[in-house]
Design a protein around this motif. Structure first.
Motif, PDB file in Angstrom:
ATOM      1  N   GLY A 273     106.133  65.065 140.473  1.00 43.98           N
ATOM      2  CA  GLY A 273     106.326  64.999 139.152  1.00 43.98           C
ATOM      3  C   GLY A 273     105.096  65.474 138.415  1.00 43.98           C
ATOM      4  N   GLN A 274     103.966  65.895 139.022  1.00 42.91           N
ATOM      5  CA  GLN A 274     102.974  66.253 138.059  1.00 42.91           C
ATOM      6  C   GLN A 274     102.994  67.730 137.816  1.00 42.91           C
ATOM      7  OE1 GLN A 274      99.452  64.434 138.955  1.00 42.91           O
ATOM      8  NE2 GLN A 274     100.179  62.282 138.995  1.00 42.91           N
ATOM      9  N   VAL A 275     103.651  68.315 138.664  1.00 46.13           N
ATOM     10  CA  VAL A 275     103.550  69.560 138.701  1.00 46.13           C
ATOM     11  C   VAL A 275     105.045  70.650 138.390  1.00 46.13           C
ATOM     12  CG1 VAL A 275     103.277  72.034 140.003  1.00 46.13           C
ATOM     13  CG2 VAL A 275     101.870  69.708 140.516  1.00 46.13           C
ATOM     14  N   GLU A 276     105.129  71.157 137.305  1.00 48.27           N
ATOM     15  CA  GLU A 276     106.441  71.761 136.867  1.00 48.27           C
ATOM     16  C   GLU A 276     106.432  73.285 137.391  1.00 48.27           C
ATOM     17  OE1 GLU A 276     109.131  72.824 132.932  1.00 48.27           O
ATOM     18  OE2 GLU A 276     107.035  71.623 132.879  1.00 48.27           O
ATOM     19  N   PHE A 277     107.194  73.510 138.241  1.00 52.30           N
ATOM     20  CA  PHE A 277     107.375  75.009 138.816  1.00 52.30           C
ATOM     21  C   PHE A 277     108.146  75.794 138.005  1.00 52.30           C
ATOM     22  CE2 PHE A 277     106.288  72.055 142.278  1.00 52.30           C
ATOM     23  CZ  PHE A 277     105.263  72.863 142.811  1.00 52.30           C
ATOM     24  N   PHE A 301     106.858  75.441 152.010  1.00 51.57           N
ATOM     25  CA  PHE A 301     107.346  74.437 151.076  1.00 51.57           C
ATOM     26  C   PHE A 301     106.598  72.978 151.588  1.00 51.57           C
ATOM     27  CE2 PHE A 301     110.475  77.489 149.653  1.00 51.57           C
ATOM     28  CZ  PHE A 301     110.386  77.283 148.269  1.00 51.57           C
ATOM     29  N   PHE A 302     105.816  72.546 150.629  1.00 52.75           N
ATOM     30  CA  PHE A 302     105.527  70.954 150.741  1.00 52.75           C
ATOM     31  C   PHE A 302     105.727  70.369 149.477  1.00 52.75           C
ATOM     32  CE2 PHE A 302     103.285  73.767 153.782  1.00 52.75           C
ATOM     33  CZ  PHE A 302     103.189  72.824 154.981  1.00 52.75           C
ATOM     34  N   LEU A 303     107.045  70.109 149.264  1.00 56.94           N
ATOM     35  CA  LEU A 303     107.362  69.585 148.050  1.00 56.94           C
ATOM     36  C   LEU A 303     108.139  68.315 148.333  1.00 56.94           C
ATOM     37  CD1 LEU A 303     108.529  72.529 145.734  1.00 56.94           C
ATOM     38  CD2 LEU A 303     106.241  71.817 146.133  1.00 56.94           C
ATOM     39  N   TYR A 304     108.501  67.589 147.260  1.00 54.13           N
ATOM     40  CA  TYR A 304     109.203  66.273 147.422  1.00 54.13           C
ATOM     41  C   TYR A 304     110.696  66.798 146.925  1.00 54.13           C
ATOM     42  CZ  TYR A 304     104.970  63.695 148.094  1.00 54.13           C
ATOM     43  OH  TYR A 304     103.881  63.227 148.521  1.00 54.13           O
ATOM     44  N   GLU A 305     111.598  66.270 147.176  1.00 54.62           N
ATOM     45  CA  GLU A 305     113.016  66.677 146.914  1.00 54.62           C
ATOM     46  C   GLU A 305     113.156  66.850 145.453  1.00 54.62           C
ATOM     47  OE1 GLU A 305     116.325  64.679 148.736  1.00 54.62           O
ATOM     48  OE2 GLU A 305     115.205  64.015 150.518  1.00 54.62           O
ATOM     49  N   GLU A 306     112.735  66.042 144.743  1.00 53.86           N
ATOM     50  CA  GLU A 306     113.229  66.498 143.429  1.00 53.86           C
ATOM     51  C   GLU A 306     112.287  67.373 142.451  1.00 53.86           C
ATOM     52  OE1 GLU A 306     109.817  63.016 143.608  1.00 53.86           O
ATOM     53  OE2 GLU A 306     111.771  63.674 144.526  1.00 53.86           O
ATOM     54  N   ALA A 310     113.824  74.464 140.584  1.00 54.74           N
ATOM     55  CA  ALA A 310     113.342  75.628 140.097  1.00 54.74           C
ATOM     56  C   ALA A 310     113.448  76.932 141.113  1.00 54.74           C
ATOM     57  CB  ALA A 310     111.883  76.013 139.695  1.00 54.74           C
ATOM     58  N   PHE A 311     113.942  76.499 142.376  1.00 53.29           N
ATOM     59  CA  PHE A 311     114.013  77.520 143.513  1.00 53.29           C
ATOM     60  C   PHE A 311     115.514  77.894 143.905  1.00 53.29           C
ATOM     61  CE2 PHE A 311     110.145  75.393 143.933  1.00 53.29           C
ATOM     62  CZ  PHE A 311     109.110  76.453 143.683  1.00 53.29           C
ATOM     63  N   PHE A 312     115.855  79.064 144.461  1.00 50.63           N
ATOM     64  CA  PHE A 312     116.800  79.401 144.933  1.00 50.63           C
ATOM     65  C   PHE A 312     118.167  79.256 144.381  1.00 50.63           C
ATOM     66  CE2 PHE A 312     113.989  78.127 148.322  1.00 50.63           C
ATOM     67  CZ  PHE A 312     113.447  79.656 148.722  1.00 50.63           C
ATOM     68  N   ALA A 326     110.913  66.576 153.516  1.00 51.37           N
ATOM     69  CA  ALA A 326     112.321  66.585 153.368  1.00 51.37           C
ATOM     70  C   ALA A 326     113.012  67.493 152.382  1.00 51.37           C
ATOM     71  CB  ALA A 326     112.849  65.146 153.039  1.00 51.37           C
ATOM     72  N   VAL A 327     113.844  68.026 152.645  1.00 46.63           N
ATOM     73  CA  VAL A 327     114.745  68.963 151.632  1.00 46.63           C
ATOM     74  C   VAL A 327     116.275  68.483 151.659  1.00 46.63           C
ATOM     75  CG1 VAL A 327     115.092  70.595 153.803  1.00 46.63           C
ATOM     76  CG2 VAL A 327     115.484  71.490 151.172  1.00 46.63           C
ATOM     77  N   SER A 328     116.776  68.593 150.584  1.00 44.72           N
ATOM     78  CA  SER A 328     118.163  67.987 150.478  1.00 44.72           C
ATOM     79  C   SER A 328     119.340  69.122 150.790  1.00 44.72           C
ATOM     80  CB  SER A 328     118.306  67.846 148.851  1.00 44.72           C
ATOM     81  OG  SER A 328     118.228  68.928 148.070  1.00 44.72           O
ATOM     82  N   LYS A 329     120.466  68.300 151.065  1.00 39.48           N
ATOM     83  CA  LYS A 329     121.449  69.270 151.309  1.00 39.48           C
ATOM     84  C   LYS A 329     121.859  70.193 150.213  1.00 39.48           C
ATOM     85  CE  LYS A 329     125.239  67.220 152.621  1.00 39.48           C
ATOM     86  NZ  LYS A 329     125.700  67.970 154.026  1.00 39.48           N
ATOM     87  N   ALA A 330     121.669  69.863 149.109  1.00 42.47           N
ATOM     88  CA  ALA A 330     122.062  70.759 148.135  1.00 42.47           C
ATOM     89  C   ALA A 330     121.116  72.233 148.024  1.00 42.47           C
ATOM     90  CB  ALA A 330     121.810  70.220 146.765  1.00 42.47           C
ATOM     91  N   MET A 331     119.835  71.660 148.318  1.00 45.49           N
ATOM     92  CA  MET A 331     118.923  72.976 148.448  1.00 45.49           C
ATOM     93  C   MET A 331     119.144  73.803 149.588  1.00 45.49           C
ATOM     94  SD  MET A 331     116.055  74.380 147.331  1.00 45.49           S
ATOM     95  CE  MET A 331     114.673  75.132 147.613  1.00 45.49           C
ATOM     96  N   LEU A 332     119.540  73.155 150.790  1.00 50.70           N
ATOM     97  CA  LEU A 332     119.935  74.056 151.877  1.00 50.70           C
ATOM     98  C   LEU A 332     121.353  74.932 151.623  1.00 50.70           C
ATOM     99  CD1 LEU A 332     119.326  71.747 154.961  1.00 50.70           C
ATOM    100  CD2 LEU A 332     118.092  73.799 154.244  1.00 50.70           C
ATOM    101  N   GLY A 333     121.961  74.278 150.926  1.00 45.53           N
ATOM    102  CA  GLY A 333     123.301  74.766 150.392  1.00 45.53           C
ATOM    103  C   GLY A 333     123.005  76.177 149.516  1.00 45.53           C
ATOM    104  N   ARG A 334     122.053  75.950 148.715  1.00 49.98           N
ATOM    105  CA  ARG A 334     121.621  77.145 147.831  1.00 49.98           C
ATOM    106  C   ARG A 334     120.760  78.285 148.747  1.00 49.98           C
ATOM    107  NH1 ARG A 334     119.357  73.317 143.686  1.00 49.98           N
ATOM    108  NH2 ARG A 334     117.444  74.098 143.919  1.00 49.98           N
TER     109      ARG A 334
END
Length: 436
Positions: A273-277, A301-306, A310-312, A326-334
């Motif tokens: 939450g402290q870095v805006e990509f 990638f070493f990010l949190y799901e939220e 900004a990516f893909f 962890a990476v979300s299903k929605a992210m893998l879908g993109r």
């Protein structure tokens, strides 16, 4: 009497046979070292120059130093330039580190006698600030070097990051100004800054081909842009996402620039939450791939799901993707929809929802995919077999943890490995532990 005479003859002949055997062996050694039969004694000091040099090249430094005390000639060869073009300084604090340190006397000898011979130099330090400062002190004394490759390696943090910016910049300036022919620099996790990069460019712009500088927080987008604008021979670049920009990609795509071969981008967040990509425009990615169609674009990638928002969201020409968290299903879908150049995908964790649909979409859209790794995820056996069936034999690497696979009504784990092996064209079993 006859038997006694034969026995005596055999006993007399045995010493002669032994002497002939020894003589033959001696003559053999003599012929190898260019000696005549009459002077076949072993003289290690008279070995040909190139033979001794070859032996020394295979010896660890400590053994090479010991061998140099055999005779004056070996000691002279110990100091010839060919043996000192490549050197790694190891620096550590004995009380807190397992690393072996390069002896201080040897370091001084190198500085005095071999500094102008060094071309491929690296410093391996432990986590202590004292070791990193010692490395900077040595680098500052290499004023007569013509270094071609330079590496600063920390076996653990913080190391170089705790060295003052002034001390670090001063040491780098000596190397950058005096070398004039640097082609490869690996300086991850260091206090490198924009002024140091400008010195690098001013003195080595025609020769620089590789620059790895991930986790250098004092470098700005303008600093790395200066490198891309001036170093037209740059073929490999590694950096953090925060200094990646549309302007940088366009600079790497200019007509003056050679084809980029490898671009590594680390996307890291320590505090959620402290870095805006920011988002890179599709047009910038397209320009890079048009200019360098074979470029490998690797993203860690070493990010949190939220933080993935900004990516893909648009087509991205990434070729290798590694997710350390962890990476979300929605992210893998993109990824399945917008990464058509994808070659390798590693997902260390996802959650408790099966990824069947996402994997099938990736198999459909990512026609270049040849390597897949899944860790703490879930996939049904049917979904996994369908994914493998669609990819076929092009999957040269398939590393899936056994607990990832969920047995269903159609396939058990025993039957699954047979089906997967059939579609891959080779024997395959799920992994018992991660291999990445």
């Amino acid at each position: 009497m006859k038997r006694a005479r034969q026995k005596a003859e055999v006993e007399n002949e045995a010493p002669q046979t032994s002497q002939r055997s020894k003589k033959q062996k001696t003559c053999l050694y003599g012929s190898v070292f260019g000696e005549s039969d009459s002077h076949a004694s072993m003289d290690w000091g008279s070995l040909p120059h190139h033979v001794i040099l070859r032996i020394f090249q295979f010896l660890p430094l400590v053994d090479r130093a010991r061998a140099s005390s055999v005779c004056r000639r070996w000691n002279e060869i110990f100091h010839i330039p060919d043996l000192w073009r490549r050197f790694e300084f190891e620096l550590s604090q004995p009380a807190t580190s397992y690393l072996k340190s390069t002896h201080p006397d040897l370091i001084q000898q190198i500085i005095k006698r071999h500094a102008d011979h060094l071309q491929y130099v690296s410093f391996k330090v432990d986590s202590s600030t004292e070791s990193a400062e010692a490395a900077c002190d040595i680098l500052s004394q290499l004023v007569n070097c013509s270094i071609k490759t330079l590496g600063l390696i920390s076996t653990a943090k913080p190391s170089f990051m705790n060295v003052s910016k002034a001390h670090f910049a001063s040491a780098l300036t000596v190397a950058f100004v005096n070398s004039k022919s640097l082609s490869s620099i690996k300086i991850d996790d260091t206090p490198l800054d924009d002024p140091s990069l400008k010195v690098l460019v001013a003195n080595n712009s025609d020769t620089l081909k590789l620059l790895k500088m991930s986790s250098c927080p004092h470098v700005s987008p303008a600093g790395i842009l200066c490198v891309a604008d001036q170093c037209h021979g740059l073929k490999e670049l590694a950096l953090n996402y925060y200094i990646l920009s549309d302007e940088l990609l366009l600079a790497l795509s200019s007509e003056k620039h050679v084809d980029l071969e490898h671009l590594r981008i680390d996307v890291v967040s320590e505090n959620p939450g402290q870095v805006e990509f920011h988002t890179i425009k599709k047009q910038s990615w397209d320009a890079l791939v048009k200019h360098s169609p074979k470029v490998n674009i690797v993203m860690y990638f070493f990010l949190y799901e939220e933080e993935f928002d900004a990516f893909f969201r648009e087509e991205t020409p990434v070729t290798h993707l590694y997710f350390g968290r962890a990476v979300s299903k929605a992210m893998l879908g993109r990824i399945g929809m917008n990464c058509p150049r994808l070659i390798e995908l590693v997902v260390c964790a996802n959650g408790l929802q099966p990824l069947d649909d996402e994997l099938i979409r990736i198999a459909e859209r990512c026609k270049n995919l040849t390597a897949m790794g899944l860790g703490e995820c879930e996939v049904t056996c049917r979904g996994f077999i369908e994914f493998v069936k669609m990819c076929g034999g092009r999957l040269t690497q398939l590393s899936i943890m056994e607990e990832v696979l969920i047995p269903d009504n159609d396939y058990s784990l025993d039957r699954l490995h047979l089906e997967v092996s059939k579609h891959l064209g080779r024997m395959w079993f799920p992994d018992m532990m991660p291999t990445w």
